[in-house]
Enzyme design. Structure first.
Site, PDB file in Angstrom:
ATOM      1  N   SER A 141       9.952  -5.373  -3.459  1.00  0.00           N
ATOM      2  CA  SER A 141      10.798  -5.541  -4.644  1.00  0.00           C
ATOM      3  C   SER A 141      10.437  -4.453  -5.642  1.00  0.00           C
ATOM      4  O   SER A 141       9.285  -3.986  -5.663  1.00  0.00           O
ATOM      5  CB  SER A 141      10.532  -6.912  -5.271  1.00  0.00           C
ATOM      6  OG  SER A 141      11.065  -6.957  -6.579  1.00  0.00           O
ATOM      7  N   TYR A 154       3.847 -12.295  -9.828  1.00  0.00           N
ATOM      8  CA  TYR A 154       4.773 -12.002  -8.725  1.00  0.00           C
ATOM      9  C   TYR A 154       4.763 -10.499  -8.428  1.00  0.00           C
ATOM     10  O   TYR A 154       4.658 -10.063  -7.273  1.00  0.00           O
ATOM     11  CB  TYR A 154       6.181 -12.460  -9.126  1.00  0.00           C
ATOM     12  CG  TYR A 154       7.268 -12.134  -8.134  1.00  0.00           C
ATOM     13  CD1 TYR A 154       7.471 -12.913  -6.997  1.00  0.00           C
ATOM     14  CD2 TYR A 154       8.143 -11.047  -8.347  1.00  0.00           C
ATOM     15  CE1 TYR A 154       8.485 -12.620  -6.094  1.00  0.00           C
ATOM     16  CE2 TYR A 154       9.160 -10.748  -7.445  1.00  0.00           C
ATOM     17  CZ  TYR A 154       9.330 -11.536  -6.326  1.00  0.00           C
ATOM     18  OH  TYR A 154      10.341 -11.249  -5.442  1.00  0.00           O
TER      19      TYR A 154
END
Ligand SMILES: Cc1cc2nc3c(=O)[nH]c(=O)nc-3n(C[C@H](O)[C@H](O)[C@H](O)COP(=O)(O)OP(=O)(O)OC[C@H]3O[C@@H](n4cnc5c(N)ncnc54)[C@H](O)[C@@H]3O)c2cc1C
Ligand SMILES: NC(=O)c1ccc[n+]([C@@H]2O[C@H](COP(=O)([O-])OP(=O)(O)OC[C@H]3O[C@@H](n4cnc5c(N)ncnc54)[C@H](OP(=O)(O)O)[C@@H]3O)[C@@H](O)[C@H]2O)c1
Lengths: 248, 441
Positions: A141, A154
């Site tokens: 990501s 995250y």
């Protein structure tokens, strides 16, 4: 086996209900994949149907239990033979505020988002190396390309994952097996439900389209959308003082 | 040594450990220590797809098995599996013998010719390679060497069995006597597909060797226009006085460039080539050498590189007589789509052999080369597969690189029977190739 025109026959999706993962599987099936293995928590509890595949198999899989991951890969091989494409698509986003309040939960999320991928990735890589072919699709990501204050638990797990995947790809070089690192931006879907989309966001379908193109061309890194690559070339070198003030 | 291998089409490379045994005993030795990922036999790698590859496993390069002998009174040749038809011809032709069947290239091994049960321009009268075999020596998974004859089931599972029953180490087959190393050729041009089929049906049987080259880029009323070249071994009196009747020393004249860009073969260049070929092929009779008649492509070394880094696919199918409608639909679709194929050949097959997975059956076979990068190719060929299977036809495994297991099973009705025999000879599944994995054989 991958055929002369780039079509493959088998796919293993870990995180068998992932929206992005299923969108990729759906396209692979359209392009010729006949055998699908979906590995998910409580698989018997139901997974969405995969339309058009000759065989769909279900396996129980928990990303947080690395001691079971070797068996899952082996079971998938028993079911369909050589694994042409392996997609670990599990992950949890969570909120930074919740992680701040509950460090144990934060460590648990990291164990899934990073640790789970390390163990699944290593087991899958061993198998792909033995086979002499196959692609591991790693869903990284942009959150990990430069970690932001707004979601650094995250983001840091994704940063670790991205580095791991690149290293694994290099380790597999010359073995016939490949790793493809996918770096989506904000994807509008279940994982981000209720959040307002960031600029250059995409849909699970768009991510899947990019993955299919990447598999076809043998890409090592795929940004979705492609413009994020240029954007992050700049983001990466922004001064810390500016970066720190990013609102999200 | 680990190497990445492909077939002649240069698509889908996979790594394997290569071994090159020099004797049948060494072959047996390798099989006794077969690795987990299994063993594949390989000849000269002239199959187009993944038939002689084995990802992650062992590939036994058989080209080190090269001894052979000829019985001059009977024409029986006993050849080790790695002998190439090129080497055989170079030695046999000057002695007045020719191989019973030759594919479009001489650079195949005897083992490869048996494993694919290859056919040539004489299929309509002489059938395929397997029909001329007296016996085979096969080293099976247990490392035992067995001599097989046409009375054995395993013989016909091995002929056309794509290397999956064992490693062939030797074959005995009958050659044909020839007076000269030339072919007396008649060249004809046809107007369109119907004219091509009519002419071949009416007069093919007058010739031992026949083939039609189809201009796939010709459209409309000229769709299917072809050049027919048909011939027989020339007799001594066909040659000019003083000519050495059995002279034979074929060489490649050119080497293709080491690298060619993608897209060099495009509709424009291929249309120009086809047009020139059609026009240059003047109707009439001529006497030609064996090599230019049978193996025109062998004059250019490594011509497969011309297709560029993405490689190419060969699609060859056969449909039974009576199913000309399927052939017509496929040709018109190819012509309408402007598929870039510059070596499309059409041929009439005669009776096949009892080979359980052999390709030929009485009917029409069409073979074409297409760059792998051509848009929409996967879907187009899948649609053709279905048509061909419905018509009771099949796609040639030695050329295939993209079919699915399900379509293959629909095309080869004796697959189950073959599997039973194969499982008997190789219960542990030692023999494995990428093709076998892809097609779940
Ligand atoms: C230009 C060109 C034209 C061609 N024209 C024709 C044609 O007209 N007709 C036709 O029938 N074919 C044709 N072919 C295909 C070719 O004849 C076959 O693919 C043949 O099998 C190639 O032989 P090879 O020695 O290169 O074998 P490879 O390609 O190396 O192997 C082919 C198969 O044979 C098996 N094999 C090889 N050696 C052994 C062994 N010792 N024991 C057991 N199995 C073995 C392999 O496992 C594999 O399955 C053509 C190919 C080319 C490149
Ligand atoms: N959505 C985005 O904005 C975005 C952006 C970039 C990257 N990604 C990454 O892309 C991947 C797929 O995301 P997505 O959008 O498809 O999200 P999703 O639909 O929420 O899918 C994530 C899946 O992970 C599974 N999972 C969570 N914890 C697990 C565990 N311990 N064991 C097994 N499975 C577990 C979930 O399974 P259950 O069904 O059992 O809950 C869920 O099906 C993730 O790695 C994500 O980080 C997403």
């Amino acid at each position: 086996m991958r055929n002369a025109l780039g079509s493959v026959d088998t796919v293993l999706l870990l995180g068998g209900r992932s929206e992005i993962g299923l969108a990729i599987v759906e396209r692979l099936v359209r392009d010729g994949v006949r055998r699908v293995v979906l590995a998910a928590r409580d698989a018997a509890g139901g997974v969405p149907p995969v339309i058009g595949a000759a065989e769909v198999h279900l396996l129980d899989f928990d990303a947080a239990r690395p001691e079971t991951h070797g068996e899952v890969i082996e079971a998938a091989v028993k079911l369909v033979g050589d694994l042409d494409v392996v997609i670990p698509a599990f992950g949890v986003l969570g909120s930074q505020a919740a992680y701040d309040a509950d460090p144990v939960a934060a460590a648990g999320a990291v164990a899934v988002n990073y640790g789970g991928h390390v163990s699944v990735g290593l087991h899958a890589a061993r198998r792909l190396r033995e086979q002499g072919h196959g692609t591991l699709v790693v869903l990284s990501s942009v959150a990990g390309i430069r970690v932001r204050r707004a979601n650094f638990v995250y983001g840091s797990a994704k940063a670790g994952l991205d580095g791991f995947a690149q290293g694994l790809g290099d380790a597999l070089h010359g073995s016939g097996a490949h790793v493809m690192v996918v770096r989506p931006g904000f994807v509008i879907g279940r994982m981000t439900e209720g959040m307002s989309p960031a600029p250059l966001s995409s849909t699970p379908g768009q991510v899947a389209d990019a993955v299919i193109d990447g598999l076809r061309s043998g890409a090592e890194i795929v940004w979705v959308p492609g413009l994020l690559r240029a954007m992050f070339a700049v983001m990466r070198v922004l001064p810390r003082a500016v970066w720190r003030r990013m609102p999200r | 040594m680990t190497s990445f291998l492909t077939g002649w089409g240069r698509t889908a490379p996979t790594p394997a450990r290569l071994a090159r045994p020099g004797s049948a005993e060494q072959v047996a030795e390798l099989l006794r220590r077969a690795p987990e990922r299994g063993v594949a036999a390989r000849g000269l790698g002239r199959s187009y797809g993944d038939a002689a590859q084995n990802a992650g496993g062992l590939v036994v390069d058989c080209t080190g098995l090269t001894s052979w002998s000829l019985d001059e009174t009977t024409g029986l040749v006993t050849a080790a599996a790695g002998v190439s038809l090129h080497d055989l011809m170079a030695a046999l032709v000057p002695r007045g013998w020719f191989v019973p069947v030759t594919p479009g290239t001489r650079h195949v091994t005897v083992g490869g010719a048996v494993a694919a049960d290859v056919h040539g321009k004489n299929h309509h009268v002489d059938s395929s390679f397997g029909a001329h075999l007296r016996s085979l020596t096969l080293v099976t998974a247990d490392g035992e060497s067995r001599t097989l004859t046409p009375g054995d089931e395993l013989f016909w599972a091995t002929v056309g069995g794509m290397g999956l029953t064992g490693i062939i180490t030797e074959a005995v087959f009958r050659c044909v006597p020839i007076e000269t190393s030339r072919i007396r050729v008649d060249v004809e041009r046809t107007r369109d597909l119907d004219h091509t089929l009519e002419t071949m049906t009416a007069t093919d049987d007058r010739y031992r060797y026949t083939v039609a080259w189809i201009d796939l880029l010709a459209r409309g009323g000229r769709m299917g226009r072809s050049v027919l070249t048909r011939g027989d071994h020339a007799a001594r009196e066909d040659l000019p006085r003083g000519a050495d009747p059995l002279a034979f020393s074929p060489r490649s004249l050119l080497a293709a460039p080491r690298w060619a860009p993608d897209g060099l073969l495009n509709p424009v260049t291929v249309r120009a080539f086809n047009e020139a070929w059609y026009l240059k092929s003047r109707p009439g009779s001529l006497v030609q050498g064996l090599a230019p008649f049978f193996h025109p492509l062998d004059f250019v070394d490594g011509w497969n590189r011309v297709y560029g880094p993405r490689g190419f696919v060969q699609y060859q199918f056969v449909v039974p007589f009576g199913q000309e409608a399927t052939l017509r639909r496929i040709v018109s679709r190819l012509s309408a789509e402007g598929v870039v194929s510059f070596l499309t050949v059409l041929k009439r097959f005669g009776p096949g052999t009892p080979g359980m997975l052999s390709f030929p059956l009485p009917g029409w076979t069409l073979a074409l080369d297409i760059p792998a990068g051509q848009r929409g190719l996967a879907g187009l060929l899948r649609a053709f597969d279905e048509r061909v299977a419905e018509a009771g036809g099949r796609v040639y495994l030695a050329k295939d690189s993209r079919m699915s297991a399900e379509t293959m099973a629909a095309m080869y009705p004796r697959l189950a029977e073959w599997r039973k025999v194969r499982d008997g000879a190789d219960p542990g599944g030692v023999f494995r190739t990428d093709l076998a994995r892809r097609l779940r054989l």
